[in-house]
Design a protein around this motif. Sequence first.
Motif, short mmCIF file in Angstrom:
data_model
loop_
_atom_site.label_atom_id
_atom_site.label_comp_id
_atom_site.label_asym_id
_atom_site.label_seq_id
_atom_site.Cartn_x
_atom_site.Cartn_y
_atom_site.Cartn_z
N THR A 271 0.84 -1.20 0.00
CA THR A 271 0.00 0.00 0.00
C THR A 271 0.88 1.25 0.00
O THR A 271 2.09 1.19 0.25
N ASP A 272 0.25 2.38 -0.23
CA ASP A 272 0.99 3.65 -0.22
C ASP A 272 1.58 3.92 1.17
O ASP A 272 2.70 4.42 1.28
N ASP A 273 0.83 3.61 2.21
CA ASP A 273 1.33 3.82 3.57
C ASP A 273 2.55 2.95 3.85
O ASP A 273 3.52 3.39 4.50
N GLN A 274 2.51 1.72 3.37
CA GLN A 274 3.65 0.82 3.57
C GLN A 274 4.87 1.29 2.79
O GLN A 274 6.00 1.23 3.28
N LEU A 275 4.66 1.77 1.58
CA LEU A 275 5.76 2.33 0.80
C LEU A 275 6.37 3.54 1.51
O LEU A 275 7.59 3.73 1.51
N ALA A 276 5.51 4.35 2.13
CA ALA A 276 6.00 5.52 2.86
C ALA A 276 6.86 5.09 4.05
O ALA A 276 7.86 5.75 4.37
N GLY B 81 11.48 1.75 -5.12
CA GLY B 81 10.93 2.16 -6.41
C GLY B 81 10.42 0.98 -7.22
O GLY B 81 9.39 1.07 -7.89
N LEU B 82 11.13 -0.14 -7.14
CA LEU B 82 10.70 -1.34 -7.87
C LEU B 82 9.43 -1.93 -7.25
O LEU B 82 8.56 -2.43 -7.97
N LEU B 83 9.33 -1.87 -5.93
CA LEU B 83 8.09 -2.32 -5.30
C LEU B 83 6.92 -1.42 -5.70
O LEU B 83 5.80 -1.88 -5.92
N ARG B 84 7.22 -0.14 -5.84
CA ARG B 84 6.20 0.84 -6.21
C ARG B 84 5.79 0.68 -7.69
O ARG B 84 4.68 1.04 -8.06
N SER B 85 6.68 0.15 -8.49
CA SER B 85 6.45 0.07 -9.94
C SER B 85 5.35 -0.91 -10.34
O SER B 85 4.79 -0.81 -11.42
#
Length: 264
Positions: free
Chosen positions: A118-123, A202-206
């Motif tokens: 999720t976005d929160d986890q990426l943060a 970044g790769l997880l976000r991609s």
Amino acid sequence: MASNASGGFVSTLATNKDRFRKTLISDQVYELLRQAVVDGDLAPNDRVVESEIARRLGVSQAPVREAVKRLAREGLLMHVPRRGHFVVEISSEDAEYARQVREPLERLAARLATEHITDDQLAELDALVERMHEAVAAHDVSGFRDADIEFHTLVSQYAGNPFLARMWEVIEPSLRTLRAISDPLFDGDWCAMADEHGRLVGLLRSGEPDKAAAAFADHAAGRGPVPDARAVPGPRRRTAAKKTTAKKTTARTAAKKAPATAKE
């Protein structure tokens, strides 16, 4: 370290005695002891005696004790009850076995996390990368290790597979002890290593699980883009701290050996 010790490490203590001042003495002692471990002047299983080091440097035991505790937190020293601190002996074979187990777990964790994160986890991961950069700026190897290991622990949790997360919890202490993750003796660009973790985020976000899985696997196996000078053929580069000391000889006679039961 025996009171009658001789050799490279004793020479290092004598050479650096006059460098120590009342400000940040523990940091200076830490740098000196850490360099002795890195260079091999304090060899695996050598005993580190705070009182003897303090006497030879002409400082109180308090800053030496703080430096020793810091090195123990980094995994370079281990404490044996009623015997003291010893330089950790790492089996290269055991470390390789640990990396072999870590690699497929990281590959699977990254693949699954890319699909669930999720976005929160990426943060949260972004914040850990920032903590790594702050640790680099502060020359805080222990802080970098804590952020690094927490980073990979969270990725295993974000994968959404409770069995994978449990397996990581089981092996993580061994990975830390064997330096199969966040090796405190890494001899490369620590800032670039923090950047590498940013690339992994970044790769997880991609949203591309294959690319993320391959990158995390390479990172776990030491095949990532940030080189370690220890793996590069040729003479080992000398650090600034090394240049300030007198020419050293081996220091295996500078410390008592730990008993066999003290080995990890």
